[in-house]
Design a protein around this motif. Structure first.
Motif, PDB file in Angstrom:
ATOM      1  N   ASP A   1      56.712  11.294   1.492  1.00 25.00           N
ATOM      2  CA  ASP A   1      56.654   9.858   1.179  1.00 25.00           C
ATOM      3  C   ASP A   1      57.186   9.539  -0.223  1.00 25.00           C
ATOM      4  O   ASP A   1      57.145  10.380  -1.125  1.00 25.00           O
ATOM      5  CB  ASP A   1      55.197   9.361   1.232  1.00 25.00           C
ATOM      6  CG  ASP A   1      54.798   8.901   2.632  1.00 25.00           C
ATOM      7  OD1 ASP A   1      55.665   8.880   3.531  1.00 25.00           O
ATOM      8  OD2 ASP A   1      53.606   8.563   2.806  1.00 25.00           O
ATOM      9  N   VAL A   2      57.614   8.286  -0.365  1.00 28.20           N
ATOM     10  CA  VAL A   2      57.830   7.709  -1.688  1.00 28.20           C
ATOM     11  C   VAL A   2      56.503   7.083  -2.113  1.00 28.20           C
ATOM     12  O   VAL A   2      55.988   6.188  -1.430  1.00 28.20           O
ATOM     13  CB  VAL A   2      58.944   6.645  -1.671  1.00 28.20           C
ATOM     14  CG1 VAL A   2      59.102   5.999  -3.050  1.00 28.20           C
ATOM     15  CG2 VAL A   2      60.259   7.259  -1.199  1.00 28.20           C
ATOM     16  N   VAL A   3      55.925   7.591  -3.210  1.00 26.06           N
ATOM     17  CA  VAL A   3      54.580   7.188  -3.619  1.00 26.06           C
ATOM     18  C   VAL A   3      54.609   6.673  -5.058  1.00 26.06           C
ATOM     19  O   VAL A   3      55.096   7.372  -5.957  1.00 26.06           O
ATOM     20  CB  VAL A   3      53.602   8.389  -3.541  1.00 26.06           C
ATOM     21  CG1 VAL A   3      52.202   7.956  -3.948  1.00 26.06           C
ATOM     22  CG2 VAL A   3      53.592   8.974  -2.141  1.00 26.06           C
ATOM     23  N   ASP A  40      56.642  17.451  -1.268  1.00 27.76           N
ATOM     24  CA  ASP A  40      57.939  16.765  -1.120  1.00 27.76           C
ATOM     25  C   ASP A  40      57.858  15.267  -1.400  1.00 27.76           C
ATOM     26  O   ASP A  40      58.632  14.488  -0.843  1.00 27.76           O
ATOM     27  CB  ASP A  40      58.532  16.989   0.285  1.00 27.76           C
ATOM     28  CG  ASP A  40      58.901  18.445   0.519  1.00 27.76           C
ATOM     29  OD1 ASP A  40      59.375  19.078  -0.443  1.00 27.76           O
ATOM     30  OD2 ASP A  40      58.702  18.929   1.649  1.00 27.76           O
ATOM     31  N   LEU A  41      56.921  14.863  -2.206  1.00 26.94           N
ATOM     32  CA  LEU A  41      56.804  13.440  -2.516  1.00 26.94           C
ATOM     33  C   LEU A  41      57.900  13.024  -3.491  1.00 26.94           C
ATOM     34  O   LEU A  41      58.299  13.800  -4.371  1.00 26.94           O
ATOM     35  CB  LEU A  41      55.439  13.135  -3.149  1.00 26.94           C
ATOM     36  CG  LEU A  41      54.209  13.513  -2.326  1.00 26.94           C
ATOM     37  CD1 LEU A  41      52.928  13.195  -3.107  1.00 26.94           C
ATOM     38  CD2 LEU A  41      54.204  12.785  -0.973  1.00 26.94           C
ATOM     39  N   ASP A  95      56.687   3.892   0.122  1.00 21.62           N
ATOM     40  CA  ASP A  95      55.907   4.005   1.361  1.00 21.62           C
ATOM     41  C   ASP A  95      54.461   3.631   1.089  1.00 21.62           C
ATOM     42  O   ASP A  95      53.822   2.972   1.894  1.00 21.62           O
ATOM     43  CB  ASP A  95      55.995   5.443   1.905  1.00 21.62           C
ATOM     44  CG  ASP A  95      57.391   5.786   2.373  1.00 21.62           C
ATOM     45  OD1 ASP A  95      57.934   5.025   3.205  1.00 21.62           O
ATOM     46  OD2 ASP A  95      57.958   6.782   1.902  1.00 21.62           O
ATOM     47  N   VAL A  96      53.966   4.077  -0.067  1.00 21.39           N
ATOM     48  CA  VAL A  96      52.594   3.706  -0.445  1.00 21.39           C
ATOM     49  C   VAL A  96      52.505   3.535  -1.961  1.00 21.39           C
ATOM     50  O   VAL A  96      53.026   4.351  -2.716  1.00 21.39           O
ATOM     51  CB  VAL A  96      51.558   4.738   0.086  1.00 21.39           C
ATOM     52  CG1 VAL A  96      51.896   6.145  -0.331  1.00 21.39           C
ATOM     53  CG2 VAL A  96      50.147   4.385  -0.356  1.00 21.39           C
ATOM     54  N   SER A  97      51.900   2.435  -2.373  1.00 22.39           N
ATOM     55  CA  SER A  97      51.578   2.229  -3.784  1.00 22.39           C
ATOM     56  C   SER A  97      50.076   2.344  -3.967  1.00 22.39           C
ATOM     57  O   SER A  97      49.302   1.876  -3.125  1.00 22.39           O
ATOM     58  CB  SER A  97      52.032   0.840  -4.260  1.00 22.39           C
ATOM     59  OG  SER A  97      53.423   0.820  -4.479  1.00 22.39           O
ATOM     60  N   ALA A 156      55.241  -2.404  -1.624  1.00 20.15           N
ATOM     61  CA  ALA A 156      55.066  -1.183  -0.830  1.00 20.15           C
ATOM     62  C   ALA A 156      54.781  -1.480   0.638  1.00 20.15           C
ATOM     63  O   ALA A 156      54.257  -2.542   0.985  1.00 20.15           O
ATOM     64  CB  ALA A 156      53.920  -0.358  -1.417  1.00 20.15           C
ATOM     65  N   LYS A 157      55.105  -0.508   1.476  1.00 19.98           N
ATOM     66  CA  LYS A 157      54.791  -0.640   2.905  1.00 19.98           C
ATOM     67  C   LYS A 157      53.278  -0.555   3.127  1.00 19.98           C
ATOM     68  O   LYS A 157      52.715  -1.248   3.964  1.00 19.98           O
ATOM     69  CB  LYS A 157      55.490   0.468   3.693  1.00 19.98           C
ATOM     70  CG  LYS A 157      57.023   0.404   3.602  1.00 19.98           C
ATOM     71  CD  LYS A 157      57.662   1.517   4.434  1.00 19.98           C
ATOM     72  CE  LYS A 157      59.179   1.504   4.292  1.00 19.98           C
ATOM     73  NZ  LYS A 157      59.634   2.145   3.027  1.00 19.98           N
ATOM     74  N   ARG A 158      52.628   0.363   2.394  1.00 21.64           N
ATOM     75  CA  ARG A 158      51.171   0.517   2.485  1.00 21.64           C
ATOM     76  C   ARG A 158      50.615   0.570   1.077  1.00 21.64           C
ATOM     77  O   ARG A 158      51.325   0.948   0.146  1.00 21.64           O
ATOM     78  CB  ARG A 158      50.796   1.832   3.207  1.00 21.64           C
ATOM     79  CG  ARG A 158      51.437   2.017   4.560  1.00 21.64           C
ATOM     80  CD  ARG A 158      50.986   3.328   5.235  1.00 21.64           C
ATOM     81  NE  ARG A 158      51.479   4.536   4.599  1.00 21.64           N
ATOM     82  CZ  ARG A 158      52.692   5.059   4.812  1.00 21.64           C
ATOM     83  NH1 ARG A 158      53.537   4.470   5.639  1.00 21.64           N
ATOM     84  NH2 ARG A 158      53.055   6.177   4.206  1.00 21.64           N
TER      85      ARG A 158
END
Lengths: 256, 271
Positions: free
Chosen positions: B19-21, B45-46, B159-161, B190-192
């Protein structure tokens, strides 16, 4: 006229902070980086420039800390500010349109045209000799403030002919580069170190030694400079810190 | 509507490998406990995003959670360097770290574009610097009205913040105040999203300068008192300056760091 003959003892760092504080004028709006710039700006505000407006990139406009903030987001900045705004607002509404008089920056490397590097040491960005923290707010502070003051401890490592990486643009490779790029502010107009004071030459924009701190010689300065340094025809001598100035600086440090 | 769940459940549900975090909080309200939970759950793998990567990102990078870092200033504020970050960039330990480097103004505007549902943001930035030559997500654009050359940077839509706030009510409305940084933009982009809070209360009392993120704009809320430690939560806790200083020798030494990591993973209580 001063009649006192008592020698005050102070460090070269204290001389640097006090010389930098003196450069700030009452009523100016100053964008302040943490560390040496914040120390100098707070000394100015608590001595000759009580209405100096301190702006921190964390969102504190008009902060009035009574001790030195430990970080750019120290709670004392928000608690004492005239206004607290979001980070996008600081940069978009307050810095970008040119509302700030002085940007006060530090540097890991500074070159003879006032360009600043806080990104990497070494020629290869992908494989740096030393990875530094990076840009933070500095590139746009250096671009958009009316003028920029830089405060840095001087050595051959920090005072270089050409920075390894231009994180924040000073005067590029010389006079006219800022105008050619359309940069709104005047860029670095003053550099203060633990040895002396520098200003860009009005024709070439090359940093020129204009004042020596007490007890410092031109030879010492050349030893700590990574290029063939030019010295102003009329070289001034920085007045030593007064007992009042030292008291303000030391009280701020002790409170922290 | 934001559901109120445990931190472990929220991270398990919302943060996935690859994910992109984005963990945001501009030296205030840093969601450190959530970062430690990501380490405990061994995410990998973030792509980590943060304007000011500091200790918690040093820890995530050292723990091998990250493949890439998108940032504008990485350091231990008031102390010095992040040595796990430096070790990853300079020596590829524990794994190579790709970096995408911006300025604060650029990063702030990338979140604003993300929150606004726009593909990119425009700013007067990066002019004359070497950043544009090493960062592919900095482009030039010409104003169609004035002809001025400006910088364009793409939106960040993580993807998530994850952020930390002072309070939420039982319906999941979130309230934060003091230096509010770029947290609102990060959540809305963010998406989530996950918000850890100092406390869940029956009713949110208005606070000067406070902002509210409505429950329907947040995915999950977790009550984590002290979840911003060693940063601070205005009105709740002070910054633990000693922790920042004590991190330096741990961060400098791979073996010391691995001891820290083992403690964090096994006890759940980072020392």
């Amino acid at each position: 006229m001063s009649t006192a003959t008592t020698e005050l003892t102070y460090t070269s760092d204290e001389m640097m902070s006090i010389a930098a504080a003196r450069a700030l004028s009452a009523g100016q709006r100053c964008f302040v980086g943490i560390g040496l710039p914040s120390t100098a700006a707070n000394v100015a505000r608590r001595s000759h420039a009580p209405d100096l407006v301190l702006i921190y990139e964390s969102g504190a406009l008009g902060a009035k800390p009574d001790r030195l903030p430990a970080s750019i987001g120290d709670g004392i900045l928000a608690e004492t500010a005239d206004a607290v705004v979001s980070v996008p607002e600081v940069f978009n509404y307050w810095l970008q349109p040119g509302r700030i008089d002085v940007g006060f920056l530090g540097a890991a490397q500074l070159d003879k045209f006032g360009n600043i590097n806080t990104t990497v040491i070494g020629d290869d960005y992908a494989n740096p000799v030393v990875r530094l923290p990076g840009a933070g707010g500095a590139p746009e502070i250096a671009a958009s403030c009316h003028e920029v003051y830089v405060i840095v401890r001087q050595s051959k490592r920090s005072f270089v002919d050409r920075v390894d990486f231009v994180t924040s643009f000073g005067h590029g490779r010389g006079n006219g580069d800022r105008a050619r790029l359309g940069l709104p502010g005047a860029g670095p107009t003053l550099v203060i170190t633990d040895l002396g004071v520098y200003r860009p030459d009005e024709h070439t924009s090359e940093l020129t030694l204009t004042a020596l701190h007490p007890g410092v010689t031109v030879e010492q300065v050349r030893e700590a400079t990574g290029w063939q340094l030019r010295v102003a025809d009329e070289l001034a001598r920085t007045p030593a810190p007064t007992s009042d100035e030292l008291a303000v600086l030391r009280a701020l440090k002790e409170a922290s | 509507m934001a559901e109120i769940v445990s931190l472990a459940d929220a991270v398990a549900e919302l943060v996935r490998d690859g994910d992109v975090v984005a963990l945001e909080g501009f030296t205030h309200l840093i969601p450190v406990a959530a970062g430690h939970e990501i380490i405990r759950q061994r995410r990998r793998d973030l792509t980590l995003v943060r304007m000011t990567p500091d200790i918690v990102y040093d820890q995530l990078i050292g723990a091998g959670c990250a493949r890439k870092l998108i940032f504008s200033w990485g350091g231990n504020p008031g102390v010095g360097s992040l040595h796990r970050f430096r070790d990853a960039v300079q020596n590829g330990w524990p794994e190579p770290l790709e970096i995408e480097e911006h300025s604060h103004a650029g990063m702030a505007n990338r979140y604003v574009a993300g929150a606004s549902g726009l593909p990119f943001a425009v700013l007067r930035g990066y002019t004359g610097t070497d950043l544009a030559s090493v960062t592919s997500t900095i482009k030039q654009i010409t104003c169609p009205f004035t002809g001025e050359r400006l910088a364009a940077v793409p939106a960040i839509n993580a993807d998530v913040s994850i952020i930390h706030a002072q309070r939420a009510d039982r319906a999941g409305n979130v309230q934060l105040w003091g230096l509010v940084g770029v947290q609102k933009e990060a959540v809305l982009a963010a998406k989530r999203s996950l918000v850890t809070v100092e406390e869940v209360v029956d009713e949110l009392e208005p606070v000067d300068g406070g902002i509210v993120l409505p429950s329907w704009a947040v995915t999950r809320v977790a009550e984590v008192p002290g979840g911003a430690h060693p940063s601070y939560a205005q009105g709740y806790s002070e910054r633990d300056n000693g922790y920042y200083a004590e991190w330096d020798p741990i961060s400098r030494d791979r073996a010391e760091f691995e001891k820290w990591l083992e403690r964090t993973r096994t006890t759940g209580v980072p020392a």
